[in-house]
Design a protein around this motif. Structure first.
Motif, PDB file in Angstrom:
ATOM      1  N   LYS A 168      -4.744-102.887  10.160  1.00  0.00           N
ATOM      2  CA  LYS A 168      -5.714-103.961   9.906  1.00  0.00           C
ATOM      3  C   LYS A 168      -5.002-105.264   9.518  1.00  0.00           C
ATOM      4  CE  LYS A 168      -9.499-100.963   8.517  1.00  0.00           C
ATOM      5  NZ  LYS A 168     -10.475-100.621   7.461  1.00  0.00           N
ATOM      6  N   ILE A 430     -10.503-105.748   6.210  1.00  0.00           N
ATOM      7  CA  ILE A 430      -9.400-106.421   6.913  1.00  0.00           C
ATOM      8  C   ILE A 430      -9.025-107.649   6.079  1.00  0.00           C
ATOM      9  CG2 ILE A 430      -8.699-107.631   9.026  1.00  0.00           C
ATOM     10  CD1 ILE A 430     -10.773-105.990  10.539  1.00  0.00           C
TER      11      ILE A 430
ATOM     12  N   TRP B  16      -6.678 -98.365  15.860  1.00  0.00           N
ATOM     13  CA  TRP B  16      -7.753 -98.339  14.844  1.00  0.00           C
ATOM     14  C   TRP B  16      -8.938 -97.505  15.353  1.00  0.00           C
ATOM     15  CZ3 TRP B  16     -11.092-103.147  13.144  1.00  0.00           C
ATOM     16  CH2 TRP B  16     -11.779-102.820  11.978  1.00  0.00           C
TER      17      TRP B  16
END
Lengths: 501, 118
Positions: A168, A430, B16
């Motif tokens: 992230k 994030i 992710w």
């Protein structure tokens, strides 16, 4: 001696009526911003920069210095009185500060915090004044390849260290790199990601992304009631306890050093400095059990350390143009708005402004003490300000501030878009800081890489031709691999724990 | 550089996505629960913020502020009408002083100011 003559030459510019007023207002606003949970120094400076656009550079930077220093101290006020840190850097102050307030000594706790913060800021400003110029002289010897690696290292360290999940962190950095690419390529003249929009030809103004990412999400949180506090009756009178000067001196010395060292390391900030100083203080003392029960040293250590971090953070930012954290990036944004390009050349081309700015960091440390000493009751009233009312004001101020930079509605819409993006990023855990730093560091890395390759005729070995490049490349690799090392360590610890049980 | 950044962002997004998918399959992921009322309030606030910027270019910044700032505070849940009105007027006066008086920023034509001859 050259440093002292430069300081003497800059001093008359600092002690002018407009700069003094700006420093005073900045410090007053900074303490208020720090005292309000949900608002931070980064946000305060981001909202302020557009408003200072038309002011003289030193007047604007004096205000920035006041906000930065003031917010660090302001965070301790709700930490002590309400057990709610106003800024992340105030977390460690809660441990002993609130306990002392509960014991009936809120005034003493606030006084210890104020004196420690002012001393920490003063030490930090002196370190900035004495260390930045020699470092800038060394930075003049940096080659293009060294600058490339420095930017890559700064970006990597921040992406890895600021995010719980490095993926992230890097994703956020990619967003910033993308934004940094928008506009006309300086070397080839090609348009990049402009989508035939004339407003994007000169790229995205750093202030637009800064205010969007750092002012809009807190404003939304205030409006939805996620930030802000319901402060009822708060008493700051307390008993007339004696200020423990003699026992605090060694605490201030130790904590100042911790704050300075932490400030120099990229991605660490005032919160880490404060927690580390509090913990180190507890390790040094003969009675660690007293910590967390209202110990004066337990307030002095974190408050001194988080303020000692402020000037130190600016050392790599001013000398190398490499911001170590979000607030340093915002300060760089303030310099860029006034046409001052951070880096070693700044110390030659705009010596009076840069030395003047460093001096304002020192002067505002004194202002902070005076304002905090006589205005503590005023700031208790700031704590009572309803967040749901404050949020729309922050939004309005941000909109008109961004519009006033270039009188452009396009930039206001863009800022609002970045605000929505920042809010979404916060919800997805994030971090936004790598994106902001990448907007600054991305173009530095790209420009340095291309220049190094142009000079060497495309020979890639130029990137590792000098010892500085080698060292920075090695540090970058260590930064990239550090999450793996951490994962292996924690897995090993878990396995050992399971075997033991 | 643009290609490198795009490729890197795509690769990171894929990682992710993959780790999130694994977490969902294993049941170790964090469950997201949305409160309908909060989502509705948030949506109205976002709409009001967009309206703020749109109206600013149509009827001017100060007029829009007088209309939208109290509306946003009210939607957020603030109910003290007297404070709301006084604070909004004070805010507009301060902004007028700073941006018109001090900084001379050429803000979009303002309906309210044209009515009172400002």
């Amino acid at each position: 001696m050259e440093i002292f003559s430069a300081i003497a030459s800059a001093a008359p510019g600092v002690f002018t009526i407009p700069v003094i007023i700006a420093m005073f207002i900045g410090t007053v606003v900074g303490i208020g911003v720090g005292a309000l949970p949900g608002l931070s120094a980064t946000m305060g400076i981001a909202v302020l920069i557009p408003l200072t656009f038309s002011l003289e550079p030193l007047v604007a930077l004096g205000m920035v210095a006041g906000i930065y220093n003031g917010a660090m101290y302001g965070g301790s006020i709700p930490a002590i009185l309400l057990r709610i840190p106003g800024t992340p850097a105030g977390i460690a102050t809660v441990f002993d500060g609130h306990e002392m307030a509960k014991k009936g000594n809120p005034k003493l706790a606030l006084d210890i915090s104020l004196v420690s913060s002012s001393l920490g800021s003063a030490v930090s400003a002196i370190a900035l004044l004495l260390l930045a110029p020699p470092l800038a002289a060394i930075a003049l010897k940096f080659g293009q390849a060294d600058y490339f690696w420095l930017a890559v290292f700064g970006l990597t360290a921040i992406s890895v260290l600021l995010a719980g999940n490095p993926v992230k962190g890097f994703l956020s950095a990619c967003l910033g790199l993308f934004v940094g690419l928008i506009g006309i390529d300086a070397l080839t003249g090609n348009q990049r990601f402009t989508f035939d929009t004339p407003d994007l030809l000169s790229g995205v103004n750093i202030i637009v992304i800064l205010t969007g990412l750092y002012a809009i999400p807190p404003a939304i949180d205030l409006m939805t009631g996620k930030a802000g506090i319901a402060a009822g009756h708060i008493d700051v009178s307390g008993s007339r306890a004696k200020f423990p000067w003699h026992t605090l001196v060694p605490v201030w010395i130790r904590s100042s050093v911790i704050g300075l060292v932490i400030g120099l390391i990229p991605a660490l900030g005032g919160n880490i400095a404060a927690l580390l100083a509090w913990n180190e203080q507890r390790r040094w003392t003969k009675n660690p059990g007293a910590y967390g029960t209202g110990e004066p040293d337990g307030i002095a250590a974190p408050e001194c350390a988080n303020n000692a971090d402020t000037g130190a953070t600016l050392i790599p930012a001013l000398t190398l143009g490499i911001p170590g954290n979000a607030v340093a990036a915002v300060v760089l944004g303030a310099l860029l708005v006034h046409g001052l390009r951070p880096g070693p050349e700044l110390f030659r081309a705009n010596a009076d402004v840069v030395y003047g700015f460093m001096l304002t960091m020192l002067v505002t440390a004194g202002f902070m003490w005076v304002i905090g000493k006589f205005g503590s009751r005023l700031y208790v009233n700031v704590l009572r300000m309803p967040g749901k009312l404050l949020g729309p004001f922050v939004l309005g101020l941000t909109i008109v501030g961004v519009y006033s930079i270039h009188n452009s509605m396009f930039e206001v819409w863009l800022m609002l878009g970045f605000g929505a993006l920042g809010f979404l990023m916060e919800r997805l855990a994030i971090p936004t800081a790598p994106a902001v730093l990448a907007v600054i560091l991305g173009p530095i890395a790209e420009e340095s890489l291309r220049r190094a390759l142009l000079i060497s005729g495309g020979d890639m070995s130029v990137l590792l031709a000098g010892p500085i490049s080698w060292m920075l490349a090695a540090l970058t690799i260590i930064a990239v691999l550090s999450p793996l090392w951490k994962a292996i360590q924690s897995r090993r610890a878990a396995r050992t724990g399971a075997e033991a049980s | 550089m643009p290609v490198t950044v795009t490729a890197l962002a795509s690769a990171l997004s894929a990682i992710w996505l993959a780790t999130s998918a694994v977490a969902v399959v294993r049941g170790t992921g964090k469950r997201v629960e949305l409160d309908g009322r909060k989502v509705a309030r948030f949506s109205v606030l976002c709409f009001a913020a967009v309206a703020y910027v749109y109206l600013m270019s149509r009827i001017g910044f100060f007029t829009t502020t007088i209309l939208v700032v109290p509306a946003l505070a009210f939607i957020g849940g603030y109910r003290n009408a007297k404070v709301l009105v006084a604070a909004t007027i004070g805010f507009v006066v301060v902004l007028y002083g700073v941006f018109r008086g001090l900084l001379s920023v050429p803000l979009p034509d303002d309906l309210l100011l044209s009515l009172i001859g400002g």
